[in-house]
Design an enzyme around this catalytic site. Structure first.
Site, PDB file in Angstrom:
ATOM      1  N   THR A 166       1.418  -1.337  -0.263  1.00  0.00           N
ATOM      2  CA  THR A 166      -0.007   0.053   0.097  1.00  0.00           C
ATOM      3  C   THR A 166       0.263   1.030   0.071  1.00  0.00           C
ATOM      4  O   THR A 166       1.260   1.748  -1.396  1.00  0.00           O
ATOM      5  CB  THR A 166      -1.008  -0.243   1.511  1.00  0.00           C
ATOM      6  OG1 THR A 166      -0.369  -0.346   2.924  1.00  0.00           O
ATOM      7  CG2 THR A 166      -2.113  -1.387   1.110  1.00  0.00           C
ATOM      8  N   LYS A 192       4.344  -6.669   3.937  1.00  0.00           N
ATOM      9  CA  LYS A 192       3.452  -5.677   4.100  1.00  0.00           C
ATOM     10  C   LYS A 192       4.034  -5.123   4.738  1.00  0.00           C
ATOM     11  O   LYS A 192       2.882  -6.053   6.126  1.00  0.00           O
ATOM     12  CB  LYS A 192       2.723  -5.505   2.502  1.00  0.00           C
ATOM     13  CG  LYS A 192       1.429  -6.105   3.393  1.00  0.00           C
ATOM     14  CD  LYS A 192       0.432  -5.023   4.543  1.00  0.00           C
ATOM     15  CE  LYS A 192       0.829  -3.483   3.076  1.00  0.00           C
ATOM     16  NZ  LYS A 192      -0.025  -2.317   4.473  1.00  0.00           N
ATOM     17  N   THR A 203      -1.286  -2.931  10.077  1.00  0.00           N
ATOM     18  CA  THR A 203      -1.151  -3.443   8.939  1.00  0.00           C
ATOM     19  C   THR A 203      -0.212  -3.737   8.307  1.00  0.00           C
ATOM     20  O   THR A 203       0.724  -3.360   7.671  1.00  0.00           O
ATOM     21  CB  THR A 203      -0.926  -1.632   8.264  1.00  0.00           C
ATOM     22  OG1 THR A 203      -1.904  -0.216   8.978  1.00  0.00           O
ATOM     23  CG2 THR A 203      -1.399  -1.339   6.483  1.00  0.00           C
ATOM     24  N   GLU A 289       5.962   4.845   7.308  1.00  0.00           N
ATOM     25  CA  GLU A 289       5.406   5.916   6.374  1.00  0.00           C
ATOM     26  C   GLU A 289       6.790   7.290   6.687  1.00  0.00           C
ATOM     27  O   GLU A 289       6.759   7.819   7.007  1.00  0.00           O
ATOM     28  CB  GLU A 289       3.959   6.396   6.211  1.00  0.00           C
ATOM     29  CG  GLU A 289       3.060   5.204   6.417  1.00  0.00           C
ATOM     30  CD  GLU A 289       1.896   5.533   6.328  1.00  0.00           C
ATOM     31  OE1 GLU A 289       1.380   4.288   5.477  1.00  0.00           O
ATOM     32  OE2 GLU A 289       1.447   5.892   7.160  1.00  0.00           O
ATOM     33  N   ASN A 415      -0.229  10.780   5.892  1.00  0.00           N
ATOM     34  CA  ASN A 415      -1.336  10.380   5.837  1.00  0.00           C
ATOM     35  C   ASN A 415      -2.667  11.517   6.673  1.00  0.00           C
ATOM     36  O   ASN A 415      -3.739  11.089   6.037  1.00  0.00           O
ATOM     37  CB  ASN A 415      -1.558   9.927   8.204  1.00  0.00           C
ATOM     38  CG  ASN A 415      -0.673   8.436   7.673  1.00  0.00           C
ATOM     39  OD1 ASN A 415      -1.532   8.139   7.665  1.00  0.00           O
ATOM     40  ND2 ASN A 415       0.476   8.652   8.150  1.00  0.00           N
ATOM     41  N   THR A 420      -8.317   9.271   0.019  1.00  0.00           N
ATOM     42  CA  THR A 420      -8.705  10.236  -0.866  1.00  0.00           C
ATOM     43  C   THR A 420      -7.410   9.991  -1.724  1.00  0.00           C
ATOM     44  O   THR A 420      -7.483  10.461  -2.850  1.00  0.00           O
ATOM     45  CB  THR A 420      -9.174  11.672  -0.699  1.00  0.00           C
ATOM     46  OG1 THR A 420      -7.726  11.697   0.107  1.00  0.00           O
ATOM     47  CG2 THR A 420      -9.701  11.904   0.295  1.00  0.00           C
TER      48      THR A 420
END
Length: 420
Positions: A166, A192, A203, A289, A415, A420
């Protein structure tokens, strides 16, 4: 132990594939146009993975401890009740969690995988990752699974690894071999994980294959002992996801003597599996991230492994420590502060702290108090891709290592508009 190429298809009898079917296209309302009318599908990011064994496998899994669990976890739990499976089907782009028809869609994914491969729905583990709360575009998966089945191959691990990503910036894939009872046993894995990662996984999806002959009891024992010391010692942002899952499939095709006791053969298998999980845990932490560096914290000479782990987790999970590491600021006071609120017992007046990296190390705290050190040298040490925070408690003989990453501007950017 020997490193190998091939990921989940390195062990005997396993194939894999990954395709783009357009999970993020449409709203899961059944009105997805056929793939033949969507040429852009072939050019998009892979979002559907399939892993298959020639033979039925002994299977074991662990799941998130979040009380809110995605539907695929419950379906997988049901399918693995007999301790057996033969394949894995997984999608990215949608978590299929807290969404309309989520359980039905998870079951449907297994039915589609079974129809495409000639197996039964109950033979499959199912997993999803992505946005929570939006209905899964099952029509896209209906279109994509026959293609995924047609593309199954011994070279398919790379495609599968990319299909489950992702916000990951790099794939997580590896394979190793070892000797068990005079036979070469191979373990392969893809994973992942980048954000929403906190102890108890997060996640994170990890799919492990092996051709080792091992009983379900021994496989489950190894998995439940190793995960707490590897994946559960990673923290990125303090969030524990709804979809975390780690699954191991063992088809026995290496033809080693069956591992049914915790003997020498079990020990070799255990250590090899541990190494695989530890390497993947480090890869996930390094790819947090927005991360610019991997942070490793080892707490040594503690009274117990549990207290060392709690202290280490608190340090790598501290937003202030993470921000200091991003700025290459040797603010060791934040390390002691994080230890202090961990609720683990320790004597602050005994604590030594060092910062270390490939270019050297610097002592910044001795017996709970600051010492003079070269700030320029410290900045250089903290500017490397991996920084180690070494904490010596001088109270016992136990230790634990946890992994995290720095906190950067990009984490907020990623984040702030993830949905979107």
């Amino acid at each position: 132990m020997k490193m190998l190429p091939g990921g989940v298809t390195a062990p005997k009898g396993f194939q894999a594939s990954g395709v783009h079917c357009g999970v993020k296209k449409g709203k899961g309302d059944g009105n997805q146009p056929p793939m033949s009318k969507m040429p852009e599908v072939l050019e998009g990011k892979k979002d559907l993975a399939l892993i298959l064994s020639e033979r039925e496998c002994t299977a074991a899994a662990v799941y998130t401890l979040n009380r809110v669990k995605a539907a695929p976890l419950y379906v997988t739990m049901d399918h693995l009740e007999n301790g057996e499976a033969q394949g894995i089907v997984a999608n990215s782009g949608n978590a299929n969690a807290c969404a309309p028809n989520s359980h039905e869609h998870a079951e449907r994914m297994c039915e589609l995988a079974a129809a495409a491969t000639g197996l039964k729905a109950g033979d499959f583990v199912v997993a999803s990752t992505g946005v929570i709360g939006q209905e899964l575009n099952i029509a896209a998966i209906e279109q994509g699974l026959p293609q995924a089945a047609a593309q199954l191959s011994k070279d398919g691990s790379d495609a599968a690894a990319n299909a489950i990503m992702t916000t990951d910036t790099v794939k997580k894939e590896l394979a190793v071999s070892c000797m068990v009872g005079g036979k070469t046993v191979t373990i392969g894995a893809i994973a992942k994980g980048s954000g929403m990662i906190h102890p108890n996984m997060g996640t994170m999806l990890c799919f492990v294959t092996t051709d080792c002959a091992v009983t379900q009891e021994m496989l489950s024992d190894a998995l439940h002992e190793i995960v707490p010391r590897t994946f559960n010692r990673v923290t990125i942002d303090g969030d524990t996801s709804t979809n975390d899952m780690c699954v191991v499939l063992a088809n026995g095709m290496a033809e080693n003597p069956l591992i049914e006791w915790k003997d020498d053969n079990y020990t070799v298998f255990y250590k090899t599996l541990y190494s695989v999980f530890e390497q993947l845990a480090r890869s996930i932490a390094a790819d947090g991230e927005g991360a610019s560096k991997l942070i490793t914290c080892t707490v040594r000479n503690a009274r117990s492994e549990e207290s060392a782990e709690r202290l280490s987790k608190s340090v790598v999970g501290s937003s202030l420590v993470k921000a200091a590491m991003f700025g290459s600021d040797a603010n060791w006071g934040r390390v002691l502060c994080a230890m202090g609120y961990s609720k683990a017992p320790f004597r602050p007046e005994f604590v030594d702290v060092k910062f270390r990296s490939v270019v050297g190390e610097v002592l910044v705290c001795r017996q709970g108090a600051g010492v003079d050190f070269d700030e320029e040298q410290a900045t250089t040490i903290l500017s490397q891709d991996e920084v180690v925070i070494d904490v010596d408690l001088h109270e016992g003989d136990q230790q634990a290592t946890c992994w995290g990453c720095d906190l950067t501007y990009d984490y907020v950017k990623i984040n702030g508009d993830y949905r979107t």
